[in-house]
Design a protein around this motif. Structure first.
Motif, PDB file in Angstrom:
ATOM      1  N   LEU A  10       0.826  -1.208   0.000  1.00 43.24           N
ATOM      2  CA  LEU A  10       0.000   0.000   0.000  1.00 43.24           C
ATOM      3  C   LEU A  10       0.861   1.259   0.000  1.00 43.24           C
ATOM      4  CD1 LEU A  10      -2.938   0.884   0.055  1.00 43.24           C
ATOM      5  CD2 LEU A  10      -2.800   0.939   2.534  1.00 43.24           C
ATOM      6  N   ILE A  11       1.915   1.272   0.779  1.00 43.58           N
ATOM      7  CA  ILE A  11       2.815   2.435   0.812  1.00 43.58           C
ATOM      8  C   ILE A  11       3.509   2.616  -0.539  1.00 43.58           C
ATOM      9  CG2 ILE A  11       4.954   3.318   1.831  1.00 43.58           C
ATOM     10  CD1 ILE A  11       4.008   2.090   4.485  1.00 43.58           C
ATOM     11  N   LEU A  12       3.991   1.534  -1.108  1.00 42.59           N
ATOM     12  CA  LEU A  12       4.649   1.633  -2.415  1.00 42.59           C
ATOM     13  C   LEU A  12       3.660   2.031  -3.509  1.00 42.59           C
ATOM     14  CD1 LEU A  12       7.118  -1.387  -2.354  1.00 42.59           C
ATOM     15  CD2 LEU A  12       7.663   1.041  -2.257  1.00 42.59           C
ATOM     16  N   ALA A  13       2.412   1.600  -3.390  1.00 43.32           N
ATOM     17  CA  ALA A  13       1.399   1.981  -4.382  1.00 43.32           C
ATOM     18  C   ALA A  13       1.118   3.482  -4.323  1.00 43.32           C
ATOM     19  CB  ALA A  13       0.118   1.189  -4.152  1.00 43.32           C
ATOM     20  N   VAL A  14       1.063   4.038  -3.131  1.00 46.05           N
ATOM     21  CA  VAL A  14       0.844   5.484  -2.995  1.00 46.05           C
ATOM     22  C   VAL A  14       2.050   6.245  -3.535  1.00 46.05           C
ATOM     23  CG1 VAL A  14       0.576   7.351  -1.316  1.00 46.05           C
ATOM     24  CG2 VAL A  14      -0.788   5.284  -1.097  1.00 46.05           C
TER      25      VAL A  14
END
Length: 129
Positions: A10-14
């Motif tokens: 999720l962090i990498l997607a953001v």
């Protein structure tokens, strides 16, 4: 393991979504691919243990959007590379004469102004008078 992969996905997607909107969107493809892999890993682990899959699906969706946006920008939006070519700089001669617009009458007006002494406001408004 599942929580770690889902949170990092999720962090990498953001981060990939933010990078995809910047001019250096090529780096977003790498980050988005890693986020997709971690999201799929988290999704597979959550289906095995019958846990919630919505966070991993969100990470996969965001990273897919970032990947599509960065690939679109790479293909359809050209990058302007400015080549440094030596150019000759010619100094243009100034046809405008600065002295032609100068008005001598303004200087004369300033010289005619008499200097007046400042008013003595303290003594003029004294209530004792």
């Amino acid at each position: 393991m599942r929580k770690t992969s889902v949170i990092s996905a999720l962090i990498l997607a953001v981060v990939a979504t933010i990078l995809a909107t910047l001019p250096a969107s090529l780096y977003a493809t790498i980050v988005a691919l890693v986020a997709i892999l971690l999201g799929v890993l988290g999704w597979r682990l959550s289906t095995d243990k019958l846990q919630a899959k919505s966070t991993s699906q969100l990470a996969i969706l965001l990273s897919t959007i970032a990947l599509i946006l960065s690939v679109y920008k790479y293909i359809f939006i050209p990058v302007d590379i400015k080549e440094s070519t030596p150019t000759e700089q010619h100094q243009e001669e100034d046809d405008f004469d600065d002295d032609a617009d100068y008005d001598d009458s303004l200087d004369n007006d300033l010289e005619e102004v008499e200097e007046k002494p400042p008013l003595n406001l303290i003594n003029a408004n004294s209530p004792i008078n």
